[in-house]
Motif scaffolding. Structure first.
Motif, short mmCIF file in Angstrom:
data_model
loop_
_atom_site.label_atom_id
_atom_site.label_comp_id
_atom_site.label_asym_id
_atom_site.label_seq_id
_atom_site.Cartn_x
_atom_site.Cartn_y
_atom_site.Cartn_z
N LEU A 106 0.79 -1.11 -0.01
CA LEU A 106 -0.12 0.21 0.06
C LEU A 106 0.80 1.58 -0.42
O LEU A 106 0.48 2.23 -0.58
CB LEU A 106 -0.81 -0.08 1.73
N SER A 107 1.54 1.13 0.66
CA SER A 107 2.54 2.77 0.68
C SER A 107 3.31 2.77 -0.39
O SER A 107 3.46 4.19 -1.14
CB SER A 107 3.82 2.17 1.96
N ARG A 108 3.58 1.75 -1.09
CA ARG A 108 4.40 1.89 -3.00
C ARG A 108 2.85 2.19 -3.54
O ARG A 108 3.73 3.52 -4.37
CB ARG A 108 4.73 0.71 -2.67
N VAL A 109 2.35 1.92 -4.26
CA VAL A 109 1.03 2.54 -4.26
C VAL A 109 1.04 3.80 -4.01
O VAL A 109 0.77 4.70 -4.56
CB VAL A 109 0.12 1.72 -4.49
N PHE A 110 0.79 4.31 -2.81
CA PHE A 110 0.31 5.60 -2.85
C PHE A 110 1.87 6.65 -3.10
O PHE A 110 0.85 7.66 -3.75
CB PHE A 110 -0.18 5.80 -0.98
N ALA A 111 3.10 6.19 -2.99
CA ALA A 111 3.23 6.65 -3.33
C ALA A 111 4.27 6.66 -4.59
O ALA A 111 4.04 7.89 -5.08
CB ALA A 111 5.36 6.30 -2.95
N GLU A 148 -5.01 -0.74 -7.70
CA GLU A 148 -3.82 -0.66 -7.87
C GLU A 148 -2.68 -1.41 -6.84
O GLU A 148 -1.70 -3.11 -6.98
CB GLU A 148 -2.72 0.40 -8.37
N ALA A 149 -3.10 -1.64 -5.97
CA ALA A 149 -2.56 -2.40 -4.57
C ALA A 149 -2.63 -3.87 -4.54
O ALA A 149 -1.21 -5.17 -4.52
CB ALA A 149 -2.70 -2.16 -3.45
N ASN A 150 -3.91 -3.85 -5.19
CA ASN A 150 -4.40 -5.25 -5.63
C ASN A 150 -3.51 -6.42 -7.09
O ASN A 150 -3.52 -7.13 -7.10
CB ASN A 150 -5.90 -6.09 -5.48
N LYS A 151 -3.89 -4.82 -8.03
CA LYS A 151 -3.01 -6.05 -8.79
C LYS A 151 -1.70 -6.03 -8.71
O LYS A 151 -0.73 -7.11 -8.98
CB LYS A 151 -2.81 -4.33 -9.68
#
Ligand SMILES: [Zn+2]
Length: 412
Positions: A106-111, A148-151
């Motif tokens: 999640l942190s990656r996707v938020f960034a 995106e996180a689930n992908k």
């Protein structure tokens, strides 16, 4: 931090192991603090709670980090020097690994998607949260991040960790011309002697000493379930893996039940509920209007003989059952019919009195109410032509009205 004693850094999937007890200290209440030569128990740190399990036959209720050392808080007896069989509660450990690894994703996707950095993480008993350095988060942004996180989860990307000294890490950073530092999501405290890099291959790299899954696929599912504004940041609540599934199951059950109740598809349940609430509000209004009307006509029908008080007719009545608003309506209905004073009381649902007189009559109902209640520890008041009071006992309803009659007679 003594990394050699921490087996979970190398293999977070190992749940059964043998270890030698180095030291046992009494912790009171039948508990002791145990140190092992090597442990796979994770101590509470970095936002992730401790593991639980068994050391020998005794129960591990907490694991803490104290002065860089892992200490197990154990209920029951453990002998120093002996070799013990240890086991970790795998369900709890795996759940923590799902939530924690989900946080990395999640942190990656938020960034990547929103340029929002993670500034806090907490793995809670039922819900986990990350804090983002952002003033707000829209519903559309939440959906985008969730997708995106689930992908990334569905791609089942391998996750690797590497443990190294600070010198080795600094050399690595120098040799690649700053590429690693550029990719590193979390900043490293300058005093850190040991560095553990956790990499979701080709996707995210950060420094972390938590327990992670071996590939993103094991997270299963990530669901954002709420946001909250916390000072300068936004707190995002999320669920991963089994927690997300259980959340879905629970909500599905409720929605199915509601769909059946409303005889509609689940997509229409919210609309049907709103309509029902609106109808209910209107019906309640109509019912209140009807009971006021009923109180008025009943009051006029059962009207007794009045007493004369100068130019005024004085009516008194005590009802067994009447709420405050219908008592008021009754008094108003009676006073409208001529030059009248009305003193009424009710016993249930709570003892209550109302005094009313025709508009323009030379009486001060508010003052009379206050004075009449004085001896009976009641509270109340009002204006010239209407006053109400309560806080009296059922047996004093009549006494208050009789006292008011005395006061009225004195003033005529
Ligand atoms: Zn981590």
């Amino acid at each position: 931090m003594n990394v050699k004693e921490r087996g979970y850094l190398e293999d977070p999937y190992k749940c059964e192991f043998k270890a030698r007890v180095l030291n046992v200290e009494d912790a009171g209440d039948g508990r002791c603090t145990v140190r092992l030569d090597r442990t796979y128990f994770y101590p509470t740190s970095g936002g992730q709670p401790n593991d639980t399990g068994k050391i020998g036959g005794s129960t591990v209720v907490d694991v803490i980090e104290d002065g860089g050392v892992v200490k197990h808080i154990v209920e029951g007896a453990v002998e120093a020097g002996e070799e013990v069989e240890c086991s970790i509660d795998w369900e709890r450990r795996f759940d923590h690994m799902q939530q924690h690894t989900g946080q990395h994703v999640l942190s990656r996707v938020f960034a990547d998607e929103l340029s929002m950095e993670t500034v806090g993480f907490h793995l809670g008993r039922s819900v986990s949260t990350i804090d983002l350095d952002a003033p707000s988060l829209s519903g559309e942004e939440i959906e985008r991040v969730e997708f995106e996180a689930n992908k990334l989860i569905w791609r089942d990307i391998p996750i690797e960790s590497r443990l190294m000294s600070r010198e080795e890490f600094d050399r690595l950073c120098r040799d690649d011309g700053g590429a690693l530092l550029e990719r590193l999501r979390s900043k490293l405290p300058p005093e850190e002697k040991t560095v553990r890099l956790v990499e979701i291959r080709g996707c995210d790299i950060s420094t972390c000493c938590g327990t992670h899954l071996k590939a993103t696929g094991e997270i299963g599912l990530v669901k954002l379930i709420g946001t909250e504004k916390i000072r300068e940041s936004v707190r995002v609540e999320f669920l991963c893996g089994q927690r997300a599934l259980c959340d879905y199951m629970g909500k599905h059950l409720v929605l199915t039940e509601l769909s059946r109740t409303f005889s509609t598809d689940w997509q229409n349940v919210a609309q049907s509920t709103k309509r029902l609430i609106e109808e209910n509000r209107e019906m309640r209004k109509a019912k209140e209007e009807a009971s006021r009307e009923l109180a008025r006509s009943r009051a006029l029908k059962t009207l007794g003989e009045p007493e004369r008080l100068g130019d005024f007719e004085l009516f008194t009545d005590i009802l067994e059952e009447a709420d405050a608003s219908s008592l008021k309506e009754s008094a108003f209905a009676i006073r409208e019919q001529g030059a009248r004073i009305v003193l009424m009381g009710a016993v249930n649902p709570k003892p209550f009195v109302v005094f009313a007189c025709s508009a323009g009559a030379p009486f001060d109902m508010g003052r009379i109410m206050k004075k009449a209640l004085e001896d009976f520890k009641g509270r109340g008041g009002g204006g010239m032509d209407y006053a109400q009071g309560g806080g009296i006992s059922a047996s004093d309803v009549r006494n208050v009205i009789e006292r008011a009659i005395e006061i009225l007679k004195e003033s005529v």
